[in-house]
Design a protein around this motif. Structure first.
Motif, short mmCIF file in Angstrom:
data_model
loop_
_atom_site.label_atom_id
_atom_site.label_comp_id
_atom_site.label_asym_id
_atom_site.label_seq_id
_atom_site.Cartn_x
_atom_site.Cartn_y
_atom_site.Cartn_z
N GLY A 39 37.18 49.42 33.38
CA GLY A 39 35.98 48.76 33.86
C GLY A 39 36.28 47.42 34.49
N ILE A 40 35.25 46.56 34.56
CA ILE A 40 35.41 45.22 35.12
C ILE A 40 35.48 44.24 33.96
N VAL A 41 36.56 43.47 33.91
CA VAL A 41 36.75 42.48 32.84
C VAL A 41 37.04 41.12 33.48
N PHE A 42 36.25 40.11 33.11
CA PHE A 42 36.51 38.74 33.55
C PHE A 42 37.42 38.06 32.53
N VAL A 43 38.35 37.25 33.02
CA VAL A 43 39.29 36.54 32.14
C VAL A 43 39.27 35.06 32.54
N MET A 90 29.69 48.68 45.22
CA MET A 90 29.42 49.34 46.48
C MET A 90 30.69 49.64 47.27
N LEU A 91 31.81 48.98 46.93
CA LEU A 91 33.11 49.35 47.50
C LEU A 91 33.83 50.35 46.61
N ASN A 92 33.11 50.88 45.61
CA ASN A 92 33.65 51.94 44.75
C ASN A 92 34.88 51.50 43.97
N ILE A 93 34.83 50.26 43.47
CA ILE A 93 35.92 49.75 42.63
C ILE A 93 35.46 49.82 41.18
N ASP A 94 36.10 50.70 40.43
CA ASP A 94 35.71 50.95 39.04
C ASP A 94 36.41 50.04 38.06
N ASN A 95 37.66 49.71 38.35
CA ASN A 95 38.50 49.00 37.39
C ASN A 95 39.12 47.78 38.04
N ALA A 96 38.89 46.60 37.46
CA ALA A 96 39.46 45.37 38.00
C ALA A 96 39.43 44.30 36.92
N THR A 97 40.43 43.42 36.96
CA THR A 97 40.46 42.23 36.11
C THR A 97 40.21 41.02 37.00
N VAL A 98 39.17 40.27 36.68
CA VAL A 98 38.78 39.11 37.48
C VAL A 98 39.19 37.85 36.74
N GLU A 99 40.30 37.26 37.17
CA GLU A 99 40.80 36.03 36.54
C GLU A 99 40.21 34.83 37.27
N LEU A 100 39.65 33.88 36.50
CA LEU A 100 39.12 32.66 37.11
C LEU A 100 39.37 31.48 36.19
N ASP A 101 39.53 30.29 36.79
CA ASP A 101 39.90 29.11 36.00
C ASP A 101 38.73 28.16 35.80
N GLY A 102 37.52 28.72 35.70
CA GLY A 102 36.34 27.91 35.45
C GLY A 102 35.20 28.77 34.94
N PRO A 103 34.06 28.14 34.63
CA PRO A 103 32.96 28.87 33.99
C PRO A 103 32.04 29.62 34.93
N GLU A 104 32.19 29.41 36.25
CA GLU A 104 31.25 30.01 37.18
C GLU A 104 31.96 30.57 38.39
N MET A 105 31.53 31.77 38.81
CA MET A 105 32.08 32.36 40.02
C MET A 105 31.72 31.50 41.24
N PRO A 106 32.63 31.34 42.19
CA PRO A 106 32.28 30.63 43.42
C PRO A 106 31.12 31.31 44.14
N ILE A 107 30.24 30.51 44.73
CA ILE A 107 29.09 31.04 45.43
C ILE A 107 29.45 31.49 46.84
N MET A 108 30.56 30.99 47.36
CA MET A 108 31.02 31.29 48.72
C MET A 108 29.89 30.98 49.72
N ASP A 109 29.44 31.94 50.54
CA ASP A 109 28.36 31.62 51.49
C ASP A 109 26.98 32.04 50.96
#
Length: 297
Positions: A39-43, A90-109
């Motif tokens: 699945g999708i796991v944030f780290v 929607m890009l059909n990605i079932d499994n991914a590890t999302v590593e980030l060095d802070g408490p909030e995802m970047p908002i980008m645009d």
């Protein structure tokens, strides 16, 4: 019928960085390949004194006021995950590890488009396990006053949304789309989050929206859109709400075979619908398209 029979992950890491819309903190992110059925796991790589893994699930959602926040049992949280989650499902990605060095995802645009672009650059690879879909078997609805969200049976994923604002810059808007990867890229991915100037000013006064700007949101004052470039689409507002809903539904851990309808709904109503579905196991089942192919032969 969805085309994706087998699970997918990334070929390599998708790396990007930016500010969080509420914290204003600059965060670096690496979305990495992961094994089947993970699945999708944030780290949170900045957290070293306790469990820093935050797996995505409907139960993990703890706050929905200004975005979707997930948290683990150790109290480690990640906020504003919905735009990336929409791009992943929607890009059909079932499994991914999302590593980030802070408490909030970047908002980008303020949309999912930057995430789609970095995921495209990383590439995708198939995995040797069937993808599980959540097939909606019966109608599930959550109603809160004039706000409503519904899941109902359909042989494909459909998203409908309706909003109504007093500001003539928005007014009443509705969108109703059959949704797959190409439709998401074409119809929703570039649609940005939005807010009213007086709300942004209030949020800043209580320490939120520190990273919000016209670089990452459509800002409205009264009946005027303040962004010099204007809108990307005449109904960008309702399309962004549909995008949010897609990301909010993916906390279920699998793509949906069914129809979602939202009326004046937001992250809170979306998550209450997710919880209503989880509480009614007779209203859905897991389904793989491998079974369908086997039966067709």
């Amino acid at each position: 019928m969805p085309a994706s029979v087998f699970q997918q992950t990334l070929q390599g890491p998708a790396i990007f960085a930016g500010v969080g819309v509420h914290t204003g903190a600059y965060t670096r992110v690496s979305v990495r390949p992961a094994p089947v059925n993970s699945g999708i796991v944030f780290v949170r790589t900045d957290v070293l004194d306790r469990d820093n893994r935050v797996p995505v699930s409907g139960d993990a959602v703890t706050k929905t006021q200004l975005g979707t926040v997930i948290e683990n049992a150790a109290g480690v949280s990640v906020s504003t995950i919905e735009h990336l989650m929409a791009a992943l499902v929607m890009l059909n990605i079932d499994n991914a590890t999302v590593e980030l060095d802070g408490p909030e995802m970047p908002i980008m645009d303020g949309s999912s488009l930057p995430f789609v672009q970095v995921l495209d650059r990383a590439g995708r690879r198939g995995q040797d396990a069937p993808r599980r879909y959540i097939e909606i078997l019966d109608v599930i609805e959550y109603v809160d006053g004039d706000k409503r969200a519904t899941l109902s049976p359909s042989d494909r994923f459909e998203v409908a949304f309706e909003i109504a604002f007093a500001s003539t810059a928005i007014g009443r808007q509705r969108v109703d789309l059959a949704m797959d990867e190409q439709a998401f890229r074409r119809e929703l991915a570039d649609c940005r989050t939005f807010g009213f100037l007086h709300e942004v000013e209030y949020l800043r006064s209580i320490g939120l929206a520190r990273g919000g700007s016209m670089e990452n949101a459509v800002v409205i004052e009264g009946d005027r859109i303040l962004n010099p470039e204007g809108l990307r689409r005449p109904d960008e507002f309702v399309r962004h709400k549909a995008l949010d809903a897609i990301g909010d539904l993916y906390v279920l851990g699998a793509p949906i075979l069914g129809r979602f309808e939202g009326v004046l709904a937001g992250h809170g109503v979306n998550n209450m619908l997710v919880r209503a579905l989880m509480a009614n196991p007779q209203a859905w089942r897991y389904r793989t398209l491998v079974q369908d192919l086997a039966e067709a032969v």
